[in-house]
Every structure is written in C-alpha cells, then in structure tokens.
Design a protein around this motif. Structure first.
Motif, PDB file in Angstrom:
ATOM      1  N   LYS A  11      -6.211  39.412   2.541  1.00  0.00           N
ATOM      2  CA  LYS A  11      -7.049  38.822   3.585  1.00  0.00           C
ATOM      3  C   LYS A  11      -8.408  38.431   2.996  1.00  0.00           C
ATOM      4  O   LYS A  11      -8.892  37.322   3.231  1.00  0.00           O
ATOM      5  CB  LYS A  11      -7.230  39.827   4.722  1.00  0.00           C
ATOM      6  N   ALA A  12      -9.009  39.311   2.225  1.00  0.00           N
ATOM      7  CA  ALA A  12     -10.324  39.026   1.639  1.00  0.00           C
ATOM      8  C   ALA A  12     -10.271  37.804   0.729  1.00  0.00           C
ATOM      9  O   ALA A  12     -11.165  36.954   0.762  1.00  0.00           O
ATOM     10  CB  ALA A  12     -10.838  40.242   0.872  1.00  0.00           C
ATOM     11  N   GLU A  13      -9.227  37.711  -0.084  1.00  0.00           N
ATOM     12  CA  GLU A  13      -9.088  36.555  -0.977  1.00  0.00           C
ATOM     13  C   GLU A  13      -8.926  35.267  -0.176  1.00  0.00           C
ATOM     14  O   GLU A  13      -9.552  34.245  -0.489  1.00  0.00           O
ATOM     15  CB  GLU A  13      -7.892  36.749  -1.906  1.00  0.00           C
ATOM     16  N   GLN A  14      -8.110  35.318   0.868  1.00  0.00           N
ATOM     17  CA  GLN A  14      -7.891  34.123   1.689  1.00  0.00           C
ATOM     18  C   GLN A  14      -9.165  33.704   2.422  1.00  0.00           C
ATOM     19  O   GLN A  14      -9.445  32.503   2.533  1.00  0.00           O
ATOM     20  CB  GLN A  14      -6.743  34.365   2.663  1.00  0.00           C
ATOM     21  N   ILE A  15      -9.920  34.665   2.892  1.00  0.00           N
ATOM     22  CA  ILE A  15     -11.174  34.322   3.571  1.00  0.00           C
ATOM     23  C   ILE A  15     -12.176  33.751   2.573  1.00  0.00           C
ATOM     24  O   ILE A  15     -12.903  32.804   2.890  1.00  0.00           O
ATOM     25  CB  ILE A  15     -11.735  35.526   4.346  1.00  0.00           C
ATOM     26  N   ALA A  16     -12.212  34.270   1.369  1.00  0.00           N
ATOM     27  CA  ALA A  16     -13.114  33.713   0.348  1.00  0.00           C
ATOM     28  C   ALA A  16     -12.755  32.259   0.052  1.00  0.00           C
ATOM     29  O   ALA A  16     -13.633  31.399  -0.045  1.00  0.00           O
ATOM     30  CB  ALA A  16     -13.052  34.556  -0.926  1.00  0.00           C
ATOM     31  N   VAL A  17     -11.467  31.987  -0.076  1.00  0.00           N
ATOM     32  CA  VAL A  17     -11.005  30.612  -0.316  1.00  0.00           C
ATOM     33  C   VAL A  17     -11.401  29.732   0.867  1.00  0.00           C
ATOM     34  O   VAL A  17     -11.917  28.621   0.681  1.00  0.00           O
ATOM     35  CB  VAL A  17      -9.478  30.595  -0.562  1.00  0.00           C
ATOM     36  N   ALA A  18     -11.184  30.223   2.080  1.00  0.00           N
ATOM     37  CA  ALA A  18     -11.548  29.455   3.278  1.00  0.00           C
ATOM     38  C   ALA A  18     -13.050  29.196   3.334  1.00  0.00           C
ATOM     39  O   ALA A  18     -13.485  28.122   3.761  1.00  0.00           O
ATOM     40  CB  ALA A  18     -11.096  30.199   4.535  1.00  0.00           C
ATOM     41  N   HIS A  19     -13.837  30.154   2.889  1.00  0.00           N
ATOM     42  CA  HIS A  19     -15.296  29.982   2.874  1.00  0.00           C
ATOM     43  C   HIS A  19     -15.696  28.811   1.984  1.00  0.00           C
ATOM     44  O   HIS A  19     -16.556  28.000   2.364  1.00  0.00           O
ATOM     45  CB  HIS A  19     -15.955  31.277   2.400  1.00  0.00           C
ATOM     46  N   ILE A  20     -15.073  28.698   0.831  1.00  0.00           N
ATOM     47  CA  ILE A  20     -15.350  27.561  -0.071  1.00  0.00           C
ATOM     48  C   ILE A  20     -15.016  26.252   0.631  1.00  0.00           C
ATOM     49  O   ILE A  20     -15.790  25.292   0.604  1.00  0.00           O
ATOM     50  CB  ILE A  20     -14.546  27.690  -1.380  1.00  0.00           C
ATOM     51  N   VAL A  21     -13.864  26.214   1.271  1.00  0.00           N
ATOM     52  CA  VAL A  21     -13.438  25.006   1.989  1.00  0.00           C
ATOM     53  C   VAL A  21     -14.415  24.696   3.126  1.00  0.00           C
ATOM     54  O   VAL A  21     -14.825  23.544   3.304  1.00  0.00           O
ATOM     55  CB  VAL A  21     -11.997  25.159   2.515  1.00  0.00           C
ATOM     56  N   ALA A  22     -14.815  25.719   3.875  1.00  0.00           N
ATOM     57  CA  ALA A  22     -15.746  25.514   4.993  1.00  0.00           C
ATOM     58  C   ALA A  22     -17.108  25.030   4.498  1.00  0.00           C
ATOM     59  O   ALA A  22     -17.758  24.214   5.157  1.00  0.00           O
ATOM     60  CB  ALA A  22     -15.897  26.795   5.808  1.00  0.00           C
ATOM     61  N   GLN A  23     -17.539  25.506   3.348  1.00  0.00           N
ATOM     62  CA  GLN A  23     -18.798  25.018   2.777  1.00  0.00           C
ATOM     63  C   GLN A  23     -18.709  23.526   2.464  1.00  0.00           C
ATOM     64  O   GLN A  23     -19.674  22.793   2.649  1.00  0.00           O
ATOM     65  CB  GLN A  23     -19.151  25.773   1.501  1.00  0.00           C
ATOM     66  N   ARG A  24     -17.566  23.097   1.988  1.00  0.00           N
ATOM     67  CA  ARG A  24     -17.400  21.702   1.582  1.00  0.00           C
ATOM     68  C   ARG A  24     -17.135  20.778   2.771  1.00  0.00           C
ATOM     69  O   ARG A  24     -17.677  19.687   2.833  1.00  0.00           O
ATOM     70  CB  ARG A  24     -16.261  21.585   0.580  1.00  0.00           C
ATOM     71  N   PHE A  25     -16.276  21.214   3.708  1.00  0.00           N
ATOM     72  CA  PHE A  25     -15.826  20.334   4.783  1.00  0.00           C
ATOM     73  C   PHE A  25     -16.252  20.773   6.177  1.00  0.00           C
ATOM     74  O   PHE A  25     -16.036  20.038   7.136  1.00  0.00           O
ATOM     75  CB  PHE A  25     -14.295  20.221   4.769  1.00  0.00           C
ATOM     76  N   GLY A  26     -16.790  21.977   6.294  1.00  0.00           N
ATOM     77  CA  GLY A  26     -17.130  22.519   7.607  1.00  0.00           C
ATOM     78  C   GLY A  26     -15.913  23.163   8.248  1.00  0.00           C
ATOM     79  O   GLY A  26     -14.781  22.972   7.798  1.00  0.00           O
ATOM     80  N   TRP A  27     -16.153  23.912   9.303  1.00  0.00           N
ATOM     81  CA  TRP A  27     -15.054  24.580  10.002  1.00  0.00           C
ATOM     82  C   TRP A  27     -14.189  23.593  10.767  1.00  0.00           C
ATOM     83  O   TRP A  27     -13.090  23.932  11.189  1.00  0.00           O
ATOM     84  CB  TRP A  27     -15.591  25.679  10.919  1.00  0.00           C
ATOM     85  N   SER A  28     -14.628  22.381  10.900  1.00  0.00           N
ATOM     86  CA  SER A  28     -13.806  21.363  11.589  1.00  0.00           C
ATOM     87  C   SER A  28     -12.581  20.989  10.752  1.00  0.00           C
ATOM     88  O   SER A  28     -11.719  20.260  11.232  1.00  0.00           O
ATOM     89  CB  SER A  28     -14.639  20.129  11.915  1.00  0.00           C
ATOM     90  N   ALA A  29     -12.477  21.495   9.531  1.00  0.00           N
ATOM     91  CA  ALA A  29     -11.274  21.260   8.723  1.00  0.00           C
ATOM     92  C   ALA A  29     -10.059  21.949   9.323  1.00  0.00           C
ATOM     93  O   ALA A  29      -8.933  21.633   8.978  1.00  0.00           O
ATOM     94  CB  ALA A  29     -11.506  21.768   7.294  1.00  0.00           C
ATOM     95  N   TRP A  30     -10.276  22.876  10.252  1.00  0.00           N
ATOM     96  CA  TRP A  30      -9.212  23.590  10.937  1.00  0.00           C
ATOM     97  C   TRP A  30      -9.114  23.097  12.381  1.00  0.00           C
ATOM     98  O   TRP A  30     -10.133  22.839  13.021  1.00  0.00           O
ATOM     99  CB  TRP A  30      -9.486  25.090  10.980  1.00  0.00           C
ATOM    100  N   GLY A  31      -7.901  23.012  12.886  1.00  0.00           N
ATOM    101  CA  GLY A  31      -7.721  22.671  14.287  1.00  0.00           C
ATOM    102  C   GLY A  31      -8.417  23.664  15.198  1.00  0.00           C
ATOM    103  O   GLY A  31      -8.888  23.313  16.272  1.00  0.00           O
ATOM    104  N   CYS A  32      -8.499  24.913  14.749  1.00  0.00           N
ATOM    105  CA  CYS A  32      -9.144  25.969  15.532  1.00  0.00           C
ATOM    106  C   CYS A  32     -10.566  26.219  15.044  1.00  0.00           C
ATOM    107  O   CYS A  32     -11.127  27.295  15.250  1.00  0.00           O
ATOM    108  CB  CYS A  32      -8.325  27.257  15.429  1.00  0.00           C
TER     109      CYS A  32
END
Length: 97
Positions: free
Chosen positions: A73-94
C-alpha cells in the motif's frame, strides 16, 4: 531525496504528508474499494486503480514494484503521489473523493 527502498507507511506519510496520504486512501476506496492487490489483466491496476502506463511514470521515479509484483500500500501510494504531483488528482475518476 531518494525514495526509501522498502518504505513503511510511516516513512511515506512523512515524505508526502498526512493530507496527501488520506487523499490517496479516499481515492483508493472509491476506485477499487482499497483493494491493494487489484491487478486484473485489464488496463487499471493496484489499489489506486491506475492506468498501467501512468503507474509506470511514478514507478520509474520511485523504483517501487508493480502491484502484480506485490507492491505494498505504501509503495502504491508513493507512486500515486508522483502521478498526482505531475497531473493532479483529476487523473483519477475518483480524484474528487
């Protein structure tokens, strides 16, 4: 600063902040029911329900495993954090969760 090789939840929370950790958890609940072992043969993987190529962007920065390789879970959230920094949380439908 390099990402820790085998991060605990506490290490990632310290790195990204409590607010971002909680945001990722809310998005994961909405996307996959927070199923951190979610890796169907389809397009979206992991507890965050990320598109495979998008996961690859964050994975390349952190060096963490793919969900199908047992990413925590921690690794996946870290990866998601990088993505969110680049694209914002709007990269997810939720992303508004």
């Amino acid at each position: 600063m390099a990402w820790p090789p085998k991060p605990s939840e506490a290490e990632i929370v310290r790195r990204i902040g409590t607010a971002q950790w909680r945001k990722a958890e809310r998005v994961a609940v909405c996307e996959t029911g927070a199923n951190w072992q979610h890796y169907p043969h389809g397009t979206y993987i992991g507890g965050m329900g990320m598109y495979r190529r998008t996961y690859g962007i964050g994975q390349a920065v952190t060096g963490y495993r793919w969900p199908s390789e047992g990413a925590t879970k921690a690794e996946q959230i870290a990866v998601a954090h990088i993505v969110a920094q680049r694209f914002g949380w709007s990269a997810w439908g939720c992303g508004s969760a």
